[in-house]
Every structure is written in C-alpha cells, then in structure tokens.
Design an enzyme around this catalytic site. Sequence first.
Site, PDB file in Angstrom:
ATOM      1  N   HIS A  33      47.773  40.907  36.939  1.00 59.35           N
ATOM      2  CA  HIS A  33      48.141  41.905  37.576  1.00 59.35           C
ATOM      3  C   HIS A  33      47.993  41.623  39.306  1.00 59.35           C
ATOM      4  CE1 HIS A  33      43.951  42.850  36.716  1.00 59.35           C
ATOM      5  NE2 HIS A  33      43.806  43.255  38.071  1.00 59.35           N
ATOM      6  N   GLU A  67      40.750  53.567  39.007  1.00 61.15           N
ATOM      7  CA  GLU A  67      41.897  52.692  38.950  1.00 61.15           C
ATOM      8  C   GLU A  67      43.201  53.210  38.283  1.00 61.15           C
ATOM      9  OE1 GLU A  67      41.508  49.395  35.862  1.00 61.15           O
ATOM     10  OE2 GLU A  67      39.656  49.521  36.971  1.00 61.15           O
ATOM     11  N   GLN A 109      47.911  47.207  39.960  1.00 62.80           N
ATOM     12  CA  GLN A 109      46.501  47.847  39.741  1.00 62.80           C
ATOM     13  C   GLN A 109      46.337  48.451  41.194  1.00 62.80           C
ATOM     14  OE1 GLN A 109      42.906  45.695  39.292  1.00 62.80           O
ATOM     15  NE2 GLN A 109      42.178  47.195  37.852  1.00 62.80           N
ATOM     16  N   HIS A 111      43.345  41.527  45.217  1.00 61.19           N
ATOM     17  CA  HIS A 111      43.228  40.211  44.400  1.00 61.19           C
ATOM     18  C   HIS A 111      44.447  40.347  43.553  1.00 61.19           C
ATOM     19  CE1 HIS A 111      41.698  43.541  41.816  1.00 61.19           C
ATOM     20  NE2 HIS A 111      42.652  42.948  40.771  1.00 61.19           N
ATOM     21  N   GLU A 157      41.043  37.372  40.307  1.00 62.32           N
ATOM     22  CA  GLU A 157      40.023  37.796  39.113  1.00 62.32           C
ATOM     23  C   GLU A 157      40.623  37.069  37.923  1.00 62.32           C
ATOM     24  OE1 GLU A 157      39.487  42.305  37.110  1.00 62.32           O
ATOM     25  OE2 GLU A 157      41.227  41.876  38.173  1.00 62.32           O
TER      26      GLU A 157
END
Length: 163
Positions: free
Chosen positions: A20, A56, A72, A96, A146
Amino acid sequence: MTRRHSDLGAALPGLLGLDHVGIAVPDLAAAITLYRDLLGLSVIHREDNLDQQVAEAMLSTSENRPLENQLQLLMPLGEGSSLNRFLMRRGSGLHHVAYAVSDVRSAASILRQCGVRVLYDAPRAGTRGSQINFVHPKDTGGVLLELVEHTAADPRGFQSDWG
C-alpha cells in the site's frame, strides 16, 4: 561484517510485492471524503493503532478486488506522535510506501546486514494485526519504506499475488 546495498542482489529475499501507499493527513474524515468523491475509493478498513499513535483508514479502488491497490490514510492521534511531527515539518502528503514480506524479522535482519537502517529493533503492531518495521528514508533515496508481514487471520495474508 557489514554488507553493502549491492549485496542484496536482484531483490530482497521474501519480498512479496507492493502492499500500500501511506498518506499523512491532519483530518481523516476530510481525507476519506476527498478520495471517495474525487477518485471513487471505498473504505475497506478503519482502526486506531495506539502503538503507532495513528488513526487509519484503508481505501481501495475496487469493490470486486478490495485487497489490491490500497491507499492508507493516516492521522495522528496526539501531538507526541511521530506522524504529527511529520505533518508539522512537511504537511499532508506521501508518508511511506509499504511492501509485503513473508518474514519481517528476516527482512529487517538482512537489510541491517547490508548497512541499511531499520527503525525498530523488533517488529511492531500494524494494520489488522500485521507485523511491521520501517526502513530509514536516508537509506532509500528519501522515501520511508514500510515492511509488512500479514497474519494468517488477515485476508491479505492468504494472497500470493500482491497485484
């Protein structure tokens, strides 16, 4: 002995693919509305991650294949969160890029052996019970990466094709 980035070869072992993209926002509800109205994205999951101090929402481009093409949205839950510091320095935007891995501990260990900075000594709790770690942006061309290991209980944990 510390290895160099080039020692990784063609790919990080256990890398499953793009998971994501994370976007930092100051107002989660407003961001959900924006992405819903502008792009037609649907919320497929919401949670507060108290370990990371973020609220989130996971959004998807398709109701038919909701586990692919996820965005996200992340909002800080407090002034002391690292995401709040990020927003204060940089404003809303790309936070990220996340990659799914088969074993986050192993991936982090291999990266450390190559001299790449991983932010946590041990994985932390992520979305839907996943285990996560982050790779320092100074070692990845300015992008925070991530690493995500999904649990068997997470529908994404059963995917072998990460789109």
